[in-house]
Design a protein around this motif. Sequence first.
Motif, mmCIF file in Angstrom:
data_model
loop_
_atom_site.group_PDB
_atom_site.id
_atom_site.type_symbol
_atom_site.label_atom_id
_atom_site.label_comp_id
_atom_site.label_asym_id
_atom_site.label_seq_id
_atom_site.Cartn_x
_atom_site.Cartn_y
_atom_site.Cartn_z
ATOM 1 N N VAL A 68 19.277 -2.915 -6.127
ATOM 2 C CA VAL A 68 17.841 -3.084 -5.872
ATOM 3 C C VAL A 68 17.391 -2.045 -4.858
ATOM 4 O O VAL A 68 17.862 -2.030 -3.713
ATOM 5 N N PHE A 69 16.491 -1.164 -5.282
ATOM 6 C CA PHE A 69 15.988 -0.107 -4.407
ATOM 7 C C PHE A 69 14.681 0.379 -5.002
ATOM 8 O O PHE A 69 14.521 0.398 -6.229
ATOM 9 N N PRO A 70 13.700 0.739 -4.157
ATOM 10 C CA PRO A 70 12.421 1.212 -4.689
ATOM 11 C C PRO A 70 12.628 2.351 -5.701
ATOM 12 O O PRO A 70 13.578 3.116 -5.578
ATOM 13 N N PRO A 71 11.782 2.399 -6.724
ATOM 14 C CA PRO A 71 10.514 1.673 -6.885
ATOM 15 C C PRO A 71 10.662 0.232 -7.381
ATOM 16 O O PRO A 71 9.643 -0.443 -7.555
ATOM 17 N N ARG A 72 11.871 -0.225 -7.634
ATOM 18 C CA ARG A 72 12.049 -1.629 -8.006
ATOM 19 C C ARG A 72 11.732 -2.509 -6.812
ATOM 20 O O ARG A 72 12.167 -2.230 -5.688
ATOM 21 N N ASN A 73 10.974 -3.572 -7.026
ATOM 22 C CA ASN A 73 10.584 -4.461 -5.942
ATOM 23 C C ASN A 73 11.721 -5.414 -5.589
ATOM 24 O O ASN A 73 12.499 -5.829 -6.449
ATOM 25 N N GLY A 74 11.802 -5.763 -4.330
ATOM 26 C CA GLY A 74 12.811 -6.687 -3.840
ATOM 27 C C GLY A 74 12.968 -6.521 -2.341
ATOM 28 O O GLY A 74 12.938 -5.393 -1.824
ATOM 29 N N GLY A 75 13.119 -7.648 -1.638
ATOM 30 C CA GLY A 75 13.195 -7.592 -0.183
ATOM 31 C C GLY A 75 14.347 -6.756 0.327
ATOM 32 O O GLY A 75 14.198 -5.981 1.276
ATOM 33 N N SER A 76 15.532 -6.883 -0.292
ATOM 34 C CA SER A 76 16.688 -6.132 0.188
ATOM 35 C C SER A 76 16.491 -4.638 -0.037
ATOM 36 O O SER A 76 16.827 -3.816 0.826
ATOM 37 N N GLY A 77 15.933 -4.273 -1.195
ATOM 38 C CA GLY A 77 15.697 -2.863 -1.470
ATOM 39 C C GLY A 77 14.711 -2.246 -0.501
ATOM 40 O O GLY A 77 14.887 -1.112 -0.047
ATOM 41 N N ARG A 78 13.674 -3.010 -0.174
ATOM 42 C CA ARG A 78 12.690 -2.503 0.787
ATOM 43 C C ARG A 78 13.319 -2.347 2.168
ATOM 44 O O ARG A 78 13.065 -1.383 2.891
ATOM 45 N N TRP A 79 14.151 -3.321 2.537
ATOM 46 C CA TRP A 79 14.863 -3.256 3.808
ATOM 47 C C TRP A 79 15.689 -1.971 3.886
ATOM 48 O O TRP A 79 15.610 -1.218 4.860
ATOM 49 N N PHE A 80 16.468 -1.687 2.853
ATOM 50 C CA PHE A 80 17.327 -0.511 2.875
ATOM 51 C C PHE A 80 16.512 0.777 2.874
ATOM 52 O O PHE A 80 16.855 1.741 3.567
ATOM 53 N N PHE A 81 15.423 0.806 2.111
ATOM 54 C CA PHE A 81 14.580 1.997 2.087
ATOM 55 C C PHE A 81 14.028 2.298 3.472
ATOM 56 O O PHE A 81 14.058 3.437 3.944
ATOM 57 N N HIS A 84 -9.665 -21.542 -7.544
ATOM 58 C CA HIS A 84 -9.132 -21.565 -6.174
ATOM 59 C C HIS A 84 -7.755 -20.908 -6.032
ATOM 60 O O HIS A 84 -7.209 -20.874 -4.928
ATOM 61 N N VAL A 85 -7.195 -20.395 -7.116
ATOM 62 C CA VAL A 85 -5.896 -19.712 -7.069
ATOM 63 C C VAL A 85 -6.022 -18.362 -7.765
ATOM 64 O O VAL A 85 -6.543 -18.273 -8.883
ATOM 65 N N GLN A 86 -5.548 -17.333 -7.102
ATOM 66 C CA GLN A 86 -5.672 -15.974 -7.626
ATOM 67 C C GLN A 86 -4.282 -15.325 -7.671
ATOM 68 O O GLN A 86 -3.614 -15.187 -6.645
ATOM 69 N N PHE A 87 -3.851 -14.921 -8.869
ATOM 70 C CA PHE A 87 -2.589 -14.210 -9.043
ATOM 71 C C PHE A 87 -2.881 -12.708 -9.082
ATOM 72 O O PHE A 87 -3.510 -12.223 -10.018
ATOM 73 N N LEU A 88 -2.413 -11.978 -8.069
ATOM 74 C CA LEU A 88 -2.662 -10.538 -8.024
ATOM 75 C C LEU A 88 -1.535 -9.728 -8.652
ATOM 76 O O LEU A 88 -1.704 -8.531 -8.903
ATOM 77 N N GLY A 89 -0.384 -10.350 -8.904
ATOM 78 C CA GLY A 89 0.749 -9.596 -9.423
ATOM 79 C C GLY A 89 1.277 -8.632 -8.375
ATOM 80 O O GLY A 89 1.086 -8.823 -7.163
ATOM 81 N N GLU A 90 1.945 -7.573 -8.823
ATOM 82 C CA GLU A 90 2.425 -6.543 -7.905
ATOM 83 C C GLU A 90 1.262 -5.654 -7.480
ATOM 84 O O GLU A 90 0.438 -5.271 -8.313
ATOM 85 N N VAL A 91 1.209 -5.316 -6.204
ATOM 86 C CA VAL A 91 0.171 -4.423 -5.698
ATOM 87 C C VAL A 91 0.825 -3.315 -4.892
ATOM 88 O O VAL A 91 1.981 -3.444 -4.460
ATOM 89 N N ASP A 92 0.117 -2.222 -4.676
ATOM 90 C CA ASP A 92 0.677 -1.143 -3.865
ATOM 91 C C ASP A 92 0.658 -1.545 -2.388
ATOM 92 O O ASP A 92 0.032 -2.541 -1.995
ATOM 93 N N ASP A 93 1.377 -0.774 -1.580
ATOM 94 C CA ASP A 93 1.530 -1.134 -0.169
ATOM 95 C C ASP A 93 0.203 -1.183 0.558
ATOM 96 O O ASP A 93 -0.020 -2.048 1.411
ATOM 97 N N SER A 94 -0.709 -0.254 0.241
ATOM 98 C CA SER A 94 -2.001 -0.224 0.920
ATOM 99 C C SER A 94 -2.790 -1.503 0.659
ATOM 100 O O SER A 94 -3.352 -2.109 1.591
#
Length: 389
Positions: free
Chosen positions: A10-23, A262-272
Amino acid sequence: MASALLISEVFPPRNGGSGRWFFELYGRLENQNFLVAAGTATGDKEFDSAIDHQIRIRRLALSSEHWGLRSLTGLKFYYQSFQGIRRIVRDEGVSQIHCGRCLPEGVIGWLLNKSLKLPYLCFVHGEDIQAAMESRELSWMIRRVFSSAEVLIANSHNTARLLIAHWDVSVDKVQVLHPGMDAERFVPAERDRSFCAAMGWLERTVILTVGRLQRRKGHDVLIRALPLLLKEFPSLHYVIVGEGEERSELERLVTGLGLSDHVQFLGEVDDSTMIQCYQQCHLFALPNRTEGSDIEGFGMVLAEAQACGKAVLAGDSGGTRETMLVGETGIIVDCQTPEALADAIQHLLSDGDRLEEMGLRAREHVAITLDWRVHVEKARAIFNSIGDQ
């Protein structure tokens, strides 16, 4: 030539907490000394060639349906992965291996240690070892990984306790290194009416959750809590950032309860966009729970929300309490039932002054304790203790 090689499926551009941590972590280290062997992902060529990061990356097929050794699929996966990593080791002059998880990366590190005498360390995330305890085969493999690793890096003190109590790991072998966040990017901001209007948030009280749509994250419990909260807060709006296997089930739940407004699913979004969501919400919630053996190892999103000046709420499971000053910057709640969660949210939203004070304290807390600057120095010291470095 690289002296250390991180292996991470798991590493960007794939999403995942561990991949983001390592990046974030390895991108702040001396890039000439580190190389990343990362799993393939859609858009990886464009990501790897981007000029806004200096990480040297080699891509391999590091995904498999089976991580055990008793299946032909698993054996083939480990053989091919081992051969691919060994070529990188020899081409780059690697002298130590960093394994992103126990499985499968830790097993590859173990094989390299046995064949090439390379020292290795392994990152441990909590949910990985909990899930493996249900399989005798995977438990046996992980014990081999742990026995030969020089250091195990736990993402929280809770994970460290699991290693020592349930896996018989020596205290001396375990180091705690929390994931962090960039306090210069994740910052508080004034109310942005144009952003809120574009998102449909004007005149709304927004609760935000960011994370993969998994059972343990507890999105469904918060959705079930909304009818209880809407009696007092009719403008309440629950915003969910992320994708995952639970999305269709969550959407059916929202429709069934009549909560589509009252519930909104945004899916994946960019960092900004994600940072703006943090900045413009009123409360950040990660209503995580223990689901079978699945736990939340740490909760990087809780640190990011606090850096943006937001009070946070998290479930009483895993290492989430280590992200906050409980009672001062956030609260811990038993998120097994919607009633308990609704009651906690009601108390927070009813006291605007306290919510604001908690947000201010939250920013101060994470900027001092969880900024990447703090973690990079500790990581460098751990890495320098491995093998000949």
